[in-house]
Design a protein around this motif. Structure first.
Motif, PDB file in Angstrom:
ATOM      1  N   SER A   1      48.508  50.388  49.262  1.00 59.28           N
ATOM      2  CA  SER A   1      49.615  51.344  49.157  1.00 59.28           C
ATOM      3  C   SER A   1      50.787  50.843  49.995  1.00 59.28           C
ATOM      4  O   SER A   1      50.607  49.965  50.859  1.00 59.28           O
TER       5      SER A   1
ATOM      6  N   GLU B   1      50.900  53.161  44.003  1.00 59.22           N
ATOM      7  CA  GLU B   1      51.026  52.161  42.941  1.00 59.22           C
ATOM      8  C   GLU B   1      51.809  50.959  43.444  1.00 59.22           C
ATOM      9  O   GLU B   1      53.014  51.060  43.728  1.00 59.22           O
TER      10      GLU B   1
ATOM     11  N   LYS C   1      56.422  48.474  43.110  1.00 63.44           N
ATOM     12  CA  LYS C   1      56.743  48.585  41.685  1.00 63.44           C
ATOM     13  C   LYS C   1      58.155  49.097  41.472  1.00 63.44           C
ATOM     14  O   LYS C   1      58.700  49.008  40.389  1.00 63.44           O
TER      15      LYS C   1
END
Ligand SMILES: Nc1ncnc2c1ncn2[C@@H]1O[C@H](COP(=O)(O)OP(=O)(O)O)[C@@H](O)[C@H]1O
Ligand SMILES: [Mg+2]
Length: 271
Positions: free
Chosen positions: A91, A84, A56
Motif C-alpha cells: 500500500s 491499489e 496507480k
C-alpha cells in the motif's frame, strides 16, 4: 488485517540525493510483499519518486497525500492509504510537491513539529507488518519526522561515487539528536549501492562507511540498468528480471531483515 508481530517502521534516509533511497524502499517493499507481509510505503519526498514508481495515480490527483495528512487530524488517515499500487501486497501513502509547504507550516504551527508523523501513523501499529518511509534529500523537518516515527533506520550509500560518504557525519549527528525523542531508533546499517568490489573507490567507501556509520548491511547492491528499467516500467526489480543479480541481492536483503526483525512472512513460491 491485524498482524501478529509489532509493526516495524523502517526509515530509509540519507540527505544526499541519488544514493538509492527510493530504489531501496520500492524493492524492499516488493520483496516483503512477496513474502506475504503487509507493507505500507510512506513517501515523504516532495519529488515523490516512489509514488510515481508504484502508485496507480499521479500524486497531483491524490486528495490526501502525506502533505495533507501531516497537517490534519488523524481522521484523514484512512483517506491517505491507497491499497491499489503496481506492487502486489504493497500500500502507499503518496508524496506530493506540497510537502515542502507542509514542512514550513509544521515548523510554525505545531508544538512538536518532528513528531507529527509518529502521531499520524500510530493507529497503524499492529495493522501492517512493515512500514517503509522514503525520505527527502535533506535533513530538515520531514526527515526528522521520519526518524522520530521509525523503529529502524537504513542508510543507503552510493558506493561507486567518491562523494558517497559526503555529509554522513552530519546525518549521524542528526540521528543522535533524534534519539532524544526516539531513543529506541535502531540502526540496521548502511547499504552499499552501485557497489563493485573490484573498484578501489568502492573499497574505500566500504571502509569509511564501516568506520563512520559503524554497521554495514551484509548485502551489496550492484550497478544495474534494470533499476532504471524497472522504475520506467512501474514494476519492481523482481517484476523486471527475477534472476538478475541486483534482484537477488534485494531479495536476500529482505530475507535477512525479515529474520532480524522477526517478521513472520511466508516465502511465496511463484519462481
Ligand atoms: N543499483 C543501481 N544501479 C543502477 N542505477 C541505480 C541503482 N540504484 C539506483 N539507481 C539509479 O540512481 C538514481 C538515484 O536512485 P534513487 O533510488 O532515486 O536515489 P534517491 O532516492 O536517494 O535520490 C535513479 O535514477 C536510480 O534509478
Ligand atoms: Mg528518492
Amino acid at each position: 488485517m491485524a498482524s501478529a508481530t509489532p509493526t516495524r517502521i523502517i526509515a530509509v534516509a540519507n540527505h544526499k540525493g541519488g544514493c538509492g533511497k527510493t530504489t531501496t524502499v520500492v524493492n524492499l517493499a516488493a520483496e516483503f510483499g512477496r513474502m506475504n507481509l503487509s507493507v505500507l510505503v510512506v513517501d515523504l519526498d516532495p519529488q515523490s519518486n516512489a509514488s510515481l514508481h508504484i502508485g496507480k495515480k499521479h500524486p497531483s490527483e491524490v486528495t490526501v497525500t502525506c502533505a495533507e495528512l501531516l497537517l490534519s487530524e488523524t481522521e484523514k488517515l484512512p483517506l491517505a492509504i491507497h491499497e491499489e499500487t503496481h506492487i502486489p501486497g504493497v500500500s502507499l501513502m503518496y508524496g506530493s510537491l506540497n510537502l515542502g509547504k507542509s514542512e514550513d507550516d509544521l515548523k510554525d504551527g505545531t508544538p512538536r513539529p518532528s513528531e507529527e508523523l509518529r502521531d499520524k501513523l500510530s493507529p497503524l501499529m499492529g495493522v501492517y507488518d512493515v512500514i517503509l518511509i522514503d525520505c527527502p534529500p535533506s535533513l530538515k523537518l520531514l526527515t526528522s519526522n521520519a526518524l522520530a516515527a521509525a523503529t529502524h533506520l537504513i542508510i543507503p550509500i552510493e558506493s561507486g561515487s567518491q562523494y558517497g560518504m559526503y555529509g554522513v557525519t552530519d546525518l549521524m549527528k542528526h540521528v543522535s539528536k533524534i534519539r532524544r525523542i526516539n531513543p529506541g531508533l535502531q540502526l540496521l546499517g548502511a547499504l552499499l549501492i552501485k557497489h563493485d568490489e573490484r573498484q578501489t573507490v568502492c573499497k574505500l567507501i566500504e571502509g569509511t562507511a564501516q568506520e563512520q556509520i559503524g554497521k554495514l548491511l551484509p548485502v551489496r547492491i550492484p550497478t544495474s540498468t534494470k533499476v532504471n528499467q524497472a522504475a520506467m516500467a512501474q514494476t519492481s526489480l523482481h517484476g523486471m528480471d527475477r534472476t538478475a543479480k541486483v534482484t537477488r541481492e534485494f531479495k536476500q536483503l529482505a530475507a535477512l531483515l525479515a529474520a532480524e526483525l522477526k517478521l513472520n512472512g511466508k516465502e511465496s513460491n511463484d519462481e
